[in-house]
Each structure stands twice: as structure tokens, then as C-alpha cells.
Scaffold this active site. Structure first.
Site, PDB file in Angstrom:
ATOM      1  N   PHE A   8      10.585   0.883  -3.350  1.00  0.00           N
ATOM      2  CA  PHE A   8      11.172   1.605  -2.217  1.00  0.00           C
ATOM      3  C   PHE A   8      11.757   2.950  -2.629  1.00  0.00           C
ATOM      4  CE2 PHE A   8      11.840  -3.026  -1.363  1.00  0.00           C
ATOM      5  CZ  PHE A   8      10.788  -3.160  -0.484  1.00  0.00           C
ATOM      6  N   ILE A  62       2.852  -1.975  -5.712  1.00  0.00           N
ATOM      7  CA  ILE A  62       4.275  -2.324  -5.642  1.00  0.00           C
ATOM      8  C   ILE A  62       4.527  -3.380  -4.566  1.00  0.00           C
ATOM      9  CG2 ILE A  62       5.017  -0.118  -6.572  1.00  0.00           C
ATOM     10  CD1 ILE A  62       5.673   0.779  -3.717  1.00  0.00           C
ATOM     11  N   GLY A 112      -0.017   7.235  -1.626  1.00  0.00           N
ATOM     12  CA  GLY A 112      -0.687   6.500  -2.690  1.00  0.00           C
ATOM     13  C   GLY A 112      -2.066   6.002  -2.316  1.00  0.00           C
ATOM     14  N   ASN A 133      -6.712  -2.264   5.948  1.00  0.00           N
ATOM     15  CA  ASN A 133      -6.583  -3.714   6.025  1.00  0.00           C
ATOM     16  C   ASN A 133      -5.542  -4.027   7.084  1.00  0.00           C
ATOM     17  OD1 ASN A 133      -5.422  -6.411   5.468  1.00  0.00           O
ATOM     18  ND2 ASN A 133      -6.775  -6.410   3.677  1.00  0.00           N
ATOM     19  N   GLN A 149       3.255  -4.071   6.370  1.00  0.00           N
ATOM     20  CA  GLN A 149       4.049  -2.890   6.056  1.00  0.00           C
ATOM     21  C   GLN A 149       4.929  -2.486   7.244  1.00  0.00           C
ATOM     22  OE1 GLN A 149       4.139  -0.751   2.959  1.00  0.00           O
ATOM     23  NE2 GLN A 149       3.789  -2.902   2.525  1.00  0.00           N
ATOM     24  N   GLY A 151       3.228   2.914   5.382  1.00  0.00           N
ATOM     25  CA  GLY A 151       4.362   2.119   4.923  1.00  0.00           C
ATOM     26  C   GLY A 151       5.713   2.601   5.400  1.00  0.00           C
ATOM     27  N   GLU A 152       5.869   3.930   5.540  1.00  0.00           N
ATOM     28  CA  GLU A 152       7.185   4.460   5.874  1.00  0.00           C
ATOM     29  C   GLU A 152       7.319   4.874   7.339  1.00  0.00           C
ATOM     30  OE1 GLU A 152       8.709   6.627   1.967  1.00  0.00           O
ATOM     31  OE2 GLU A 152       6.623   7.101   2.362  1.00  0.00           O
TER      32      GLU A 152
END
Length: 816
Positions: free
Chosen positions: A264, A497, A540, A704, A711, A777-778
Site C-alpha cells: 500500500f 503484492i 504496474g 481479470n 481490488q 487498485g486505487e
């Protein structure tokens, strides 16, 4: 788009690409369609069975344990470390110190140099100053606790109260930051002249990244070569930082991070235990494992900065914005350049000709502040989206309608087009799934259910998208253990991660190479592999994934050449090579082909001439296959394994390289979303319970669906924590971190998290990368806390501007 191949004699074929325009994606042409499917994690069985090795689980013979000792003052100097004070403790081997090379604090992500070093000058409570090494972890722990350290204590002069230090706020280092101050029009005048205005100050606290796996490093030396197994998100940058910190060559450092148990942002750069482990290992000539305790992780890695944010909005009677002001003051250690970029999305989220984003910083003797998941947007959109909700109430307008009226046609701060923007689609689909029209009341404190006030709120989400330079290698090789007799080995120093890198990259390679997913051997997290930007910043998967994509695309083209096909007519599926469609040659390709024919003729002449004088020289390489043996008429197919078996090395390798191009500046690239929340607030105690949440998000093409949804769940849970409980508390008297463990630093647990619904809104963005994906993710974090805060207002009619919203801030304002 600029893309070109290199296939020089004796070199590894490489496909390079820069994003200088929209590009097509091969995913539309592959026979298999694994990309996008909810494929189960390929490393899942390893993790649940305990066979996925994390940094602290690697073993080296003769290993010993190191435990860091931290400063017990917040400002001053170390005058003496009494190593004899632990000499009589059984199992303690040595106290290792290095006043010059020990890290004062962690490094930020993406940096090439070591972070601030030096163990003499103390800047915060808990700063690592020594490492006690023992034969057992218990012995080292006892030694670290017993170590006697003398100080020149200057804590009385430390900056420990943020409010008192606001008067000393100073300019930020824009060159080192991830955002810049900007101003358009005349914001203050525009605010004064607006028909409707709102001007509020919001405060958000420091937060701890709190990854499940604590920071740890196992270091050992073989001569001048250092190998370090460490929990790190960005291997290539970590390698450079370690080399710089120890003053050795990059080539003498090998960093391995095969599995990382969350980060994170706290593991973007190296942290103090890594260098301490390396120094101790060198001094003792034994492998040294250092595992941070939870308090050490929270005290001496990074925190999300606390902020003071002023949001001022001006609009006409119809709610059309003309002015947006977003001023942020955040904190960090003295002489550190990171600042919380809270206004990142404010630049482009809503219309308005008068706009300002401004940053200032306060120096504090607290734990280093740095990137925590969705740095900038996570806290910036708390303020902006709460202000938008209050403005909607002031106008007597539905908050969704207010946002519709302020949808910009282009980026209002740079006057450039959006690559894609599906915010309105997110609002529409999210509100429908949530049942906004049925649930939401325009009157706060209008629905009491037993002893609980019920309310609903919403907020939009946005997170910028980036592409970073990245490289990967793909190799097709024979493998009799596989059903199809061949496998693909993918190499990248990219990390996983917990987000699913092993899985999504395997899907990419499987689709492009026409192999089942269990025929993909994904090798990640080793600095000996081609370098990627690592995991962070939501870039990423797009960056490392694109380099893997290009390496596989180059393999496709290499195979096509060897069987007499073109890149646009080869089809790979289930380990078979076939032809599809007819080749369409462009002008540039025709010119290249003419040049190749001339070169081949010249090569033939040189080989004939050398043969006549008794020499044998081949300039065409030894891996050429006669393409005339392949006849693709009548839908013929050929096993890929047979083609690879004819190569001298029985394998075929290629690299892929991606780099950002003009698209990053010509188009605003971002992900968007909409969060909806329903809460219950107890009418007597002020306790808040989140009843349900719905989020609708875009992120380009989804690699996916299971992992992307997961996420988003995580992001929404982050929002619950930010809204209701998460807060790092430093003692204003001595700078100690009061809640430095998971017992006192409150995070959402199962009982706090309601039913979550995630909608992935379809989107395809050809400007981002050859896969058309964006980081997700964010995105879901952004706006999630604001949706909860707005729902609390709707439930009880109380606006809280100081986060988190704890019951003590509500209890004396609750409706009767």
C-alpha cells in the site's frame, strides 16, 4: 504510435513501443480469450498451503537474527551506544552500528538514490540507530530492549503539534512532487462574484499503510556480491537505492521479492531494516534476517500525511461551477520533499474557468510521510466530494445532478481532450444498482428505523493513469512435462503484492502465445530479470504487462517469419500454429521488404565469395527454419513444439520494451467511478454502521474480473477506515506514536464491512498502452470515504469537517 523491431545478428529480438497515438490490441485477434475472464489466481494454491515464500521465510545456512533498536527521543543526537550493556545476554552476538550508512528513514517510490542516512542525528521517536544480532530472534529482541543509549535530548525544540506549526508552513518542492501548484483565471475574485459560494476547511489525520506482512530483509554476501531477499514493491529502484546507500556498484546487488504480503505504498522504496541487515551480514560474514515488529513498521517506515485542506466553490444559481479553489497543507520530516498531492484530480474533475490548486508543507518531528494507497486522491477527494455534496444541498439539488451539470468537455486545466471519460456512465449504473432514487431523501434526518437514523450519500472517484518504462523477456522452450510439449517462461522484476500480477500476466502471455495458462511459467521479483517500474501508482499492471505483451508479440512475429507467415496472419491456439486472414502490407513494410531482399542478396554474395576461398561463413544465423516446409492451405496447423524443436537451442526468446510517449501529455488519462453508501447512525450514542455500499468504476479493458473486483472491494474498505476510524496519533509532548499496533490503530474488520457491490463499467482506451488497460487498485478508494460522510449528513444532518468521523464528534449534535 511508434513501434519497431531489432533483430541484429547475435542479439535478442526486441519489440519496442512508445505511445504516440491510439493503437490496436492483439487481444481482439487472438483465438483464446483468457484476458478479462475471472481466472483463479495461479499462485493461490501456493499461498493457502504456505508454499509461497515471503522474504522472512527464505533460509540460508548459518543464519542469525537482527532486531532494530530505535531512538527514544524525537529530536537531538546520539552521544553513546553502550554495546557492553547487552554483552551478558545469552545468545546475543553483537551490536552493529554504522553512523554513516544506517538509514534514518525509508525511501519514497521511484527514487534512484538512498534515502536520508545517518544514525547520530535524531529526527523522530523510533528512528533506527542500531541493530542487535543474536543466534535467535528472542535473544536479539531482548538485546534490543536492553541496549543502553545516551542522547543529547532536544525534544523540547521538536515540532510535535501540527496546529501550532501551521504558522511555519512553507513552499513545497514541486520538482520532487507528483503534482504542481497551478492557477487559472482569478479564483478569489471569481469566488466573490459567484451567486452561490461554499468555503470550508477539512482536516484529515495521518494514516498507517499497515500491510499484512511486516517489512523484512534477509541479507548475505558472497565476496563483494550482496543478495537480499526483501519485501519491496519496486525491485529495480530498490536495487539502485541499496547500492547507493552502501556505496557499491548496482551489479553487486541482487534484490529478490518474489511474494510481497501487501505494501500500500510503504514498500515502494527501501526501509531501514534492509541496509541494517546488509551491514550486519557483511560485518559478521553470516546471513542476517531482520524482521520489523508491527510497532517498528508503524514508527519507522511511512505514514500518509495529515492534511489541512481549504475547498472553496463558486457557481451560478443553476449550480454551474465557475470557481474551484483547493489549498492543501501537509506535513513531513524536515528536509524531506514528499508532500501529499491532494489536488491531483481537482485539476480536471469538474468544469470551472477560475481554478487554483496550491500546496504548502509543515516540518514535523513525526514518522516520515510518503505514498499510501491512492496518494493525493484518497484524502483530496474526501474534501472535494464532501464540499460538492454540501453545495448540492445549498442549491436544493440532487448531488448526482450537480455533477452532471459540471461535466467538462475537456480537461479544464490543460485544455486537452480526455482519452476516455465514463464518469456519467458510472453515475448512471451505480445509482441504478444502489437504488438511489428510491433510497435517497433530500431532507436530512428524515428516516428513523428503530433507534437508528438512516441516510444515503454518494461521491465520485477519479485516479490518474500513467505508463512507465518497462522491459520483459519471453522464452518459448520445449517441456515434455506439459501436455503440449512446450511452455513459455516470462521474466520480469515486477512484483506481486497480492494484487494478482502472476495471474494477469499469465493470462496476457497465454492469449498471445496460444497456450493454456498452466503452460506459462511466470518468473517475477528478481533484479536479475528485465526491469519494470514495479507495483505502485496504479501503473504496474499496465507498464510491466505491456512489456510482457510486446515480448510475446515479438515471439509471434519470430514464429511467423520461420513458417512463412506475416504477423497479421499468424494464429496461435492450443499449441498449434495456423493461418488466419490475408496479409495487408503497408507502404513502410513494402519498403522494408525491398531492403531485406537487397540485404539477403548481398549476404548470399559474401557467403559465396568466402566459400570459393575455402572459408565457411554463415551470416543468416543458425536458427533459421525453411518456411517452405509449411503449407497453410486447407486450414493446416502445425504444433508449436515441433517448430521450436527445430531450433538449435530448442527455444526462442524475445524482449519487449514499453515507454511513455506523447499520449501522456496530449490526452488526460484517468479512471473514474462513483461510490454510493447507506449508513445507520444510532440516535443516542452516535455510533455509525455502514449498511451497504455500491461502486461503479472504469479502468479501460479489464484483465481479470475477479481480481479487479477484489481490488475495488479493498478500496471501498479503505474508504470505510478513512471515514470512520483510521488515525495515527503522535503524542504532542514527546512525539511517541501512541497507537503503534493493530490493537490501537483501528482498521475495518469483518463486522465493520457490509455487503459491497462492484460494477465494472465497460471501457476501451487505445491511448493508454497496447493492452488498452488502466490501473484500478486505487480508483475505488477515491471518494469512498466522502460517500460515507455524505450519508452520515443525510442521516442526522450533521457535517463533520475533521476526519475520521468518530461518535464523539456526533453525539452532542444529534437530532432529537
Amino acid at each position: 504510435m511508434a513501434a519497431f523491431d531489432t533483430d541484429i545478428l547475435g542479439s535478442e529480438p526486441t519489440k519496442r513501443m512508445m505511445m504516440n497515438g491510439p493503437v490496436d490490441t492483439l487481444f481482439d485477434k487472438t483465438s483464446s480469450k483468457l484476458v478479462g475472464k475471472p481466472v483463479t489466481r495461479v499462485d493461490g494454491s501456493l499461498k493457502v498451503s504456505g508454499q509461497a515464500p515471503y522474504s522472512a521465510e527464505f533460509y540460508k545456512d548459518n543464519r542469525v537474527y537482527g532486531v532494530l533498536a530505535g531512538a527514544t527521543i524525537s529530536n537531538g543526537k546520539v552521544t553513546n551506544i553502550d554495546t557492553e550493556s547487552v554483552a551478558d545476554i545469552p545468545g546475543v552476538i553483537k551490536v552493529v552500528t554504522d553512523a554513516k550508512h544506517f538509514l534514518r528513514n525509508s525511501q519514497q517510490g521511484g527514487k534512484m538514490k538512498a534515502p536520508t542516512q545517518g544514525a547520530i542525528d535524531i529526527a523522530y521517536h523510533g528512528q533506527p540507530i542500531a541493530i542487535v544480532v543474536g543466534e535467535t530472534f528472542e535473544a536479539a529482541t531482548e538485546g534490543a530492549k536492553a541496549l543502553v543509549v545516551s542522547y543529547e535530548d532536544e525534544t523540547d525544540e521538536a515540532a510535535l503539534d501540527f496546529k501550532q506549526e501551521l504558522k511555519n508552513a512553507h513552499e513545497v518542492n514541486e520538482k520532487e512532487g507528483s503534482d504542481k501548484n497551478s492557477e487559472h483565471g482569478d479564483p478569489e475574485k471569481g469566488l466573490q462574484q459567484s451567486a452561490v459560494t461554499l468555503d470550508r476547511v477539512y482536516t484529515t489525520p495521518s494514516q498507517s499503510n499497515s500491510p499484512m506482512e511486516p517489512h523484512s530483509s534477509l541479507a548475505y554476501w558472497e565476496g563483494d556480491k550482496l543478495t537480499i531477499y526483501t519485501s519491496n514493491q519496486m525491485v529495480a529502484f530498490s536495487q539502485k537505492q541499496i547500492a547507493d546507500a552502501l556505496e557499491i556498484d548496482n551489479d553487486n546487488v541482487n534484490v529478490i521479492s518474489r511474494y510481497v504480503g501487501g505494501g500500500f505504498g510503504s514498500k515502494l522504496g527501501i526501509s531501514p531494516e534492509s541496509i541494517a541487515a546488509a551491514i550486519a551480514a557483511k560485518e559478521l560474514d553470516r546471513p542476517v534476517l531482520v524482521m520489523m515488529t508491527r510497532p517498528q513498521v508503524m514508527e519507522s517506515t511511512v505514514r500518509r500525511s495529515n492534511t489541512r485542506q481549504r475547498i472553496a466553490l463558486g457557481c451560478d444559481e443553476n449550480g454551474v461551477l465557475n470557481t474551484i479553489i483547493h489549498d492543501t497543507i501537509s506535513s513531513n520530516l524536515p528536509n524531506e520533499s514528499f508532500f501529499e498531492p491532494a489536488g491531483l484530480s481537482t485539476h480536471y474533475l469538474y468544469r470551472g474557468e477560475n481554478r487554483r490548486v496550491n500546496y504548502e508543507q509543515v516540518d514535523m518531528n513525526w514518522t516520515l510521510s510518503g505514498s499510501m494507497r491512492a496518494p493525493g486522491e484518497a484524502v483530496g477527494q474526501i474534501a472535494l466530494e464532501c464540499a460538492m455534496d454540501e453545495l448540492a444541498c445549498q442549491l436544493g439539488m440532487d448531488p448526482i445532478e450537480l455533477r452532471r451539470r459540471n461535466e467538462p468537455e475537456e480537461d479544464p486545466s490543460q485544455q486537452i481532450p480526455f482519452s476516455t471519460r465514463q464518469l456519467l456512465a458510472c453515475l448512471e449504473q451505480g445509482s441504478k444498482a444502489f437504488g438511489w432514487e428510491e433510497k435517497h431523501s433530500s431532507e436530512p434526518a428524515s428516516y428513523l428505523e428503530g433507534d437508528w437514523w438512516i441516510g444515503t450519500g454518494m461521491a465520485v472517484a477519479s485516479r490518474g493513469n500513467q505508463l512507465m518504462p518497462s522491459e520483459a523477456r519471453a522464452t518459448l522452450q520445449l517441456d515434455p512435462s506439459k501436455t503440449l510439449g512446450v511452455k513459455a517462461v516470462i521474466e520480469s522484476d515486477m512484483t506481486d503484492i497480492g494484487t494478482g500480477s502472476y495471474t494477469v500476466f499469465s493470462q496476457v502471455a497465454a492469449d498471445l502465445l496460444g497456450l493454456p495458462i498452466d503452460h506459462i511459467d511466470m518468473q517475477l521479483g528478481d533484479s536479475r530479470f528485465p526491469s519494470s517500474p514495479g507495483s505502485g501508482g496504479s501503473f504496474g499492471a499496465a507498464s510491466a504487462g505491456s512489456s510482457i505483451y510486446l515480448a510475446c508479440a515479438e515471439l509471434r512475429e519470430q514464429i511467423a517469419k520461420r513458417v512463412g507467415l506475416h504477423a497479421d496472419t499468424i494464429q496461435l491456439g492450443e499449441g498449434q500454429v495456423s493461418k488466419t486472414g490475408e496479409h495487408q502490407a503497408g507502404v513502410a513494410e513494402r519498403a522494408v521488404e525491398a531492403g531485406k531482399k537487397a540485404l539477403d542478396a548481398l549476404v548470399d554474395k559474401v557467403e559465396d565469395a568466402t566459400e570459393k576461398v575455402g572459408l565457411s561463413v554463415s551470416m543468416k544465423g543458425s536458427n533459421n527454419i525453411d518456411p517452405e516446409q509449411y503449407d497453410f492451405s486447407d486450414s493446416a496447423t502445425y504444433p508449436l513444439a515441433d517448430i521450436i524443436s527445430q531450433l538449435e537451442d530448442k527455444k526462442l526468446s524475445a524482449k519487449g520494451q514499453i515507454a511513455p510517449g506523447k499520449n501522456g501529455k496530449s490526452h488526460r488519462q484517468a479512471c473514474y467511478g462513483a461510490n454510493f453508501a447507506e449508513v445507520a447512525v444510532h440516535r443516542v450514542t452516535g455510533e455509525v454502521r455502514v449498511k451497504n455500499m455500491t461502486g461503479a468504476f472504469t479502468a479501460g479493458r479489464i484483465l481479470n474480473h475477479n481480481l479487479a473486483t477484489s481490488q475495488c472491494y479493498g478500496g471501498m474498505v479503505f474508504g470505510i477506515g478513512a471515514a470512520l476510524m483510521e488515525e495515527v496519533i503522535h503524542d504532542k509532548r514527546d512525539g511517541r506514536l501512541c497507537n503503534h499496533d493493530l490493537a490501537e490503530y483501528h482498521l475495518p474488520v469483518n463486522a465493520d464491512v457490509p455487503q459491497l457491490e462492484v460494477i465494472l463499467v465497460e471501457e476501451d482506451d487505445p491511448y493508454t498502452n497496447p493492452m488498452h488497460i488502466k490501473g484500478i487498485g486505487e480508483t475505488a478508494i477515491s471518494g469512498a470515504a466522502a460517500a460515507i460522510a455524505n450519508a452520515i449528513y443525510n442521516a442526522v444532518g450533521v457535517r463533520i469537517y475533521d476526519f475520521p468521523i468518530t461518535l464523539d464528534k456526533l453525539i452532542d449534535q444529534l437530532p432529537d
